[in-house]
Design a protein around this motif. Structure first.
Motif, PDB file in Angstrom:
ATOM      1  N   TYR A  68      -2.851 -31.634 -48.609  1.00 42.44           N
ATOM      2  CA  TYR A  68      -2.992 -31.722 -47.203  1.00 42.44           C
ATOM      3  C   TYR A  68      -3.820 -32.997 -47.149  1.00 42.44           C
ATOM      4  O   TYR A  68      -3.803 -33.370 -46.366  1.00 42.44           O
ATOM      5  CB  TYR A  68      -4.069 -29.851 -46.630  1.00 42.44           C
ATOM      6  CG  TYR A  68      -2.654 -29.811 -47.154  1.00 42.44           C
ATOM      7  CD1 TYR A  68      -1.355 -29.313 -46.642  1.00 42.44           C
ATOM      8  CD2 TYR A  68      -2.779 -28.370 -47.764  1.00 42.44           C
ATOM      9  CE1 TYR A  68      -0.371 -28.353 -47.776  1.00 42.44           C
ATOM     10  CE2 TYR A  68      -2.622 -27.628 -48.438  1.00 42.44           C
ATOM     11  CZ  TYR A  68      -0.749 -27.236 -48.470  1.00 42.44           C
ATOM     12  OH  TYR A  68      -0.449 -26.043 -49.028  1.00 42.44           O
ATOM     13  N   GLU A  69      -4.978 -33.036 -47.815  1.00 41.11           N
ATOM     14  CA  GLU A  69      -5.667 -34.387 -48.168  1.00 41.11           C
ATOM     15  C   GLU A  69      -4.669 -35.501 -47.983  1.00 41.11           C
ATOM     16  O   GLU A  69      -4.816 -36.739 -48.158  1.00 41.11           O
ATOM     17  CB  GLU A  69      -6.746 -33.885 -49.278  1.00 41.11           C
ATOM     18  CG  GLU A  69      -7.638 -33.258 -49.057  1.00 41.11           C
ATOM     19  CD  GLU A  69      -9.058 -33.236 -49.933  1.00 41.11           C
ATOM     20  OE1 GLU A  69      -8.601 -33.927 -51.008  1.00 41.11           O
ATOM     21  OE2 GLU A  69      -9.534 -31.729 -50.290  1.00 41.11           O
ATOM     22  N   LEU A  70      -3.292 -35.675 -49.633  1.00 44.22           N
ATOM     23  CA  LEU A  70      -3.378 -36.453 -49.451  1.00 44.22           C
ATOM     24  C   LEU A  70      -2.177 -37.338 -48.660  1.00 44.22           C
ATOM     25  O   LEU A  70      -1.178 -37.768 -48.065  1.00 44.22           O
ATOM     26  CB  LEU A  70      -2.007 -36.395 -50.927  1.00 44.22           C
ATOM     27  CG  LEU A  70      -3.074 -36.473 -52.544  1.00 44.22           C
ATOM     28  CD1 LEU A  70      -2.354 -35.957 -53.594  1.00 44.22           C
ATOM     29  CD2 LEU A  70      -4.070 -37.701 -52.544  1.00 44.22           C
ATOM     30  N   GLY A  71      -2.021 -35.720 -47.945  1.00 43.21           N
ATOM     31  CA  GLY A  71      -1.008 -36.229 -46.509  1.00 43.21           C
ATOM     32  C   GLY A  71       0.996 -35.594 -47.369  1.00 43.21           C
ATOM     33  O   GLY A  71       2.128 -36.721 -46.727  1.00 43.21           O
ATOM     34  N   GLU A  72       0.431 -35.342 -48.329  1.00 46.78           N
ATOM     35  CA  GLU A  72       2.211 -35.805 -48.940  1.00 46.78           C
ATOM     36  C   GLU A  72       2.510 -34.271 -49.725  1.00 46.78           C
ATOM     37  O   GLU A  72       1.245 -33.749 -50.495  1.00 46.78           O
ATOM     38  CB  GLU A  72       2.902 -37.173 -50.182  1.00 46.78           C
ATOM     39  CG  GLU A  72       1.574 -36.885 -51.145  1.00 46.78           C
ATOM     40  CD  GLU A  72       2.105 -37.770 -51.950  1.00 46.78           C
ATOM     41  OE1 GLU A  72       2.359 -37.663 -53.394  1.00 46.78           O
ATOM     42  OE2 GLU A  72       1.997 -38.561 -51.843  1.00 46.78           O
ATOM     43  N   GLY A  73       3.810 -33.510 -49.337  1.00 49.95           N
ATOM     44  CA  GLY A  73       4.225 -32.302 -50.586  1.00 49.95           C
ATOM     45  C   GLY A  73       4.481 -31.736 -50.199  1.00 49.95           C
ATOM     46  O   GLY A  73       5.326 -31.544 -49.363  1.00 49.95           O
ATOM     47  N   PRO A  74       5.324 -30.966 -51.644  1.00 49.70           N
ATOM     48  CA  PRO A  74       6.791 -30.337 -50.499  1.00 49.70           C
ATOM     49  C   PRO A  74       5.866 -28.966 -49.793  1.00 49.70           C
ATOM     50  O   PRO A  74       6.250 -27.972 -48.153  1.00 49.70           O
ATOM     51  CB  PRO A  74       7.354 -28.926 -51.215  1.00 49.70           C
ATOM     52  CG  PRO A  74       6.196 -29.515 -52.930  1.00 49.70           C
ATOM     53  CD  PRO A  74       5.863 -31.040 -52.639  1.00 49.70           C
ATOM     54  N   CYS A  75       5.173 -28.317 -49.946  1.00 49.33           N
ATOM     55  CA  CYS A  75       4.663 -27.275 -49.284  1.00 49.33           C
ATOM     56  C   CYS A  75       4.174 -27.558 -47.811  1.00 49.33           C
ATOM     57  O   CYS A  75       4.301 -27.429 -46.609  1.00 49.33           O
ATOM     58  CB  CYS A  75       3.238 -26.229 -49.651  1.00 49.33           C
ATOM     59  SG  CYS A  75       2.541 -25.297 -48.877  1.00 49.33           S
ATOM     60  N   ARG A  76       3.082 -28.985 -48.025  1.00 50.11           N
ATOM     61  CA  ARG A  76       3.486 -29.396 -46.829  1.00 50.11           C
ATOM     62  C   ARG A  76       4.232 -29.768 -45.192  1.00 50.11           C
ATOM     63  O   ARG A  76       4.507 -29.130 -44.442  1.00 50.11           O
ATOM     64  CB  ARG A  76       1.908 -30.040 -46.506  1.00 50.11           C
ATOM     65  CG  ARG A  76       1.840 -31.792 -45.253  1.00 50.11           C
ATOM     66  CD  ARG A  76       1.197 -32.769 -46.305  1.00 50.11           C
ATOM     67  NE  ARG A  76       0.788 -33.402 -44.687  1.00 50.11           N
ATOM     68  CZ  ARG A  76       1.543 -34.356 -44.015  1.00 50.11           C
ATOM     69  NH1 ARG A  76       3.311 -34.285 -44.220  1.00 50.11           N
ATOM     70  NH2 ARG A  76       1.640 -34.445 -42.622  1.00 50.11           N
ATOM     71  N   GLU A  77       5.603 -29.845 -46.407  1.00 48.84           N
ATOM     72  CA  GLU A  77       6.407 -30.320 -45.392  1.00 48.84           C
ATOM     73  C   GLU A  77       6.748 -28.440 -45.302  1.00 48.84           C
ATOM     74  O   GLU A  77       7.428 -28.488 -43.565  1.00 48.84           O
ATOM     75  CB  GLU A  77       7.498 -30.692 -46.404  1.00 48.84           C
ATOM     76  CG  GLU A  77       8.573 -31.540 -45.544  1.00 48.84           C
ATOM     77  CD  GLU A  77       9.663 -32.528 -46.284  1.00 48.84           C
ATOM     78  OE1 GLU A  77      10.766 -32.408 -46.768  1.00 48.84           O
ATOM     79  OE2 GLU A  77       8.291 -33.566 -46.976  1.00 48.84           O
ATOM     80  N   ALA A  78       6.738 -28.179 -45.367  1.00 52.07           N
ATOM     81  CA  ALA A  78       7.288 -26.361 -45.645  1.00 52.07           C
ATOM     82  C   ALA A  78       6.615 -26.255 -43.975  1.00 52.07           C
ATOM     83  O   ALA A  78       7.710 -25.572 -43.477  1.00 52.07           O
ATOM     84  CB  ALA A  78       7.661 -25.853 -46.780  1.00 52.07           C
ATOM     85  N   ILE A  79       5.515 -26.216 -44.261  1.00 52.35           N
ATOM     86  CA  ILE A  79       4.724 -25.970 -42.742  1.00 52.35           C
ATOM     87  C   ILE A  79       5.102 -26.996 -41.497  1.00 52.35           C
ATOM     88  O   ILE A  79       5.290 -26.276 -41.143  1.00 52.35           O
ATOM     89  CB  ILE A  79       3.501 -25.827 -43.523  1.00 52.35           C
ATOM     90  CG1 ILE A  79       3.002 -24.952 -44.274  1.00 52.35           C
ATOM     91  CG2 ILE A  79       2.574 -25.744 -42.342  1.00 52.35           C
ATOM     92  CD1 ILE A  79       1.495 -24.958 -44.790  1.00 52.35           C
ATOM     93  N   LEU A  80       5.143 -27.864 -42.174  1.00 57.80           N
ATOM     94  CA  LEU A  80       4.888 -28.859 -40.624  1.00 57.80           C
ATOM     95  C   LEU A  80       6.148 -29.894 -40.424  1.00 57.80           C
ATOM     96  O   LEU A  80       6.796 -29.750 -39.324  1.00 57.80           O
ATOM     97  CB  LEU A  80       4.205 -29.999 -41.242  1.00 57.80           C
ATOM     98  CG  LEU A  80       2.592 -30.217 -41.176  1.00 57.80           C
ATOM     99  CD1 LEU A  80       2.407 -31.043 -41.754  1.00 57.80           C
ATOM    100  CD2 LEU A  80       2.056 -28.993 -40.093  1.00 57.80           C
ATOM    101  N   GLU A  81       7.685 -29.307 -41.431  1.00 48.25           N
ATOM    102  CA  GLU A  81       8.529 -29.729 -40.936  1.00 48.25           C
ATOM    103  C   GLU A  81       9.976 -29.163 -41.289  1.00 48.25           C
ATOM    104  O   GLU A  81      10.724 -28.567 -40.208  1.00 48.25           O
ATOM    105  CB  GLU A  81       9.253 -31.105 -41.618  1.00 48.25           C
ATOM    106  CG  GLU A  81       8.162 -32.261 -41.198  1.00 48.25           C
ATOM    107  CD  GLU A  81       8.138 -33.532 -42.166  1.00 48.25           C
ATOM    108  OE1 GLU A  81       9.266 -33.853 -42.311  1.00 48.25           O
ATOM    109  OE2 GLU A  81       6.718 -34.069 -42.402  1.00 48.25           O
ATOM    110  N   HIS A  82       9.984 -28.087 -42.365  1.00 50.34           N
ATOM    111  CA  HIS A  82      11.800 -27.626 -42.984  1.00 50.34           C
ATOM    112  C   HIS A  82      10.625 -26.579 -43.137  1.00 50.34           C
ATOM    113  O   HIS A  82       9.687 -26.203 -43.743  1.00 50.34           O
ATOM    114  CB  HIS A  82      12.378 -28.900 -43.958  1.00 50.34           C
ATOM    115  CG  HIS A  82      12.294 -30.494 -43.971  1.00 50.34           C
ATOM    116  ND1 HIS A  82      13.735 -30.105 -42.875  1.00 50.34           N
ATOM    117  CD2 HIS A  82      12.093 -30.353 -44.009  1.00 50.34           C
ATOM    118  CE1 HIS A  82      13.049 -31.227 -42.552  1.00 50.34           C
ATOM    119  NE2 HIS A  82      12.453 -32.030 -44.050  1.00 50.34           N
TER     120      HIS A  82
END
Length: 245
Positions: free
Chosen positions: A82-96
């Motif tokens: 969440y600090e880097l603005g990248e990663g699969p967990c972040r994407e799962a929560i916000l996009e897919h």
């Protein structure tokens, strides 16, 4: 001599159904949200063919954090998404709803985060599942990791979605139950404090409650905390005047 027929192997779906039933009962027995999350992390590897680590991320107002993980460094790296603005967990929560990574060593989507996972923990593949109870209510994500490339099969992914749904519903209910318990406890404390003021100062219930509410505002103390103080000390705070306006 008669040879008994070979035993048929239990289909994986039957095994999964039994595991799922046990998981429902197990999670229902947890006493609060932290214990529920910890138990989800402990039982999740049982549902995957090659799961070495688990992390659970939660959405908290304006940030996402990872309070539960099977390894402290994994927890830090999981949260670093969440600090880097990248990663699969972040994407799962916000996009897919579901994000599967076959090999973090070669996947170009998250170069900084993926490199750290491979270098520091030897993790090569992951699957992240959004935790949600309805489209507009996301609790976080369930993240499973493996040191084996391409570890998560289509069957793993389908079962992971079911586990994530179970975890989300159980977590939501656990939080609701805890909030309800806290609300009932607060109501009980306020009722007890009101009764003490009625008896001690000869007030009716409305006047006694107004005294508590006024003192709560004047002293910038939550009404529940003030009521707990009154119940414990059997008196108003020093200098408080129940007759004052």
């Amino acid at each position: 001599m008669d040879v008994p027929p070979p035993r048929s192997r239990c289909p994986i779906n039957d095994v999964f159904e039994r595991q799922l039933a046990d998981a429902v009962r197990d999670l229902d027995a947890q006493v609060d949200p932290p214990h529920t999350l910890q138990r989800v992390a402990e039982m999740t590897p049982e549902f995957f063919s090659a799961c070495d680590h688990v992390g659970i991320s939660l959405v908290e107002r304006d940030r996402i954090r990872t309070p539960i993980a099977t390894d402290e460094r994994l927890r830090q790296l999981d949260e670093a998404q969440y600090e880097l603005g990248e990663g699969p967990c972040r994407e799962a929560i916000l996009e897919h709803e579901t994000v599967v990574v076959d090999d973090l060593a070669t996947d170009p989507r998250w170069p900084s985060w993926g490199r750290a996972m491979v270098t520091e923990l030897g993790i090569r593949s992951s699957a992240s599942f959004r935790l949600f109870t309805r489209p507009d209510r996301t609790w976080g994500a369930l993240n499973v990791y493996s040191t084996t490339p391409g570890a998560f099969t289509d069957e793993d992914v389908e079962q992971g979605r079911i586990i994530a749904a179970l975890a989300a519903v159980t977590l939501a209910r656990s939080i609701h139950d805890e909030q309800l318990a806290q609300a009932l406890e607060s109501r009980t404390l306020i009722g007890q404090a009101t009764g003490m003021l009625m008896e001690r100062f000869g007030l009716d219930d409305h006047r006694a409650f107004d005294v508590l509410r006024r003192l709560s505002s004047q002293q910038n103390v939550k009404l529940r905390d003030l009521a707990a103080q009154v119940v414990q000390t059997r008196d108003l705070p020093v200098g408080a005047d129940p007759a004052a306006n």
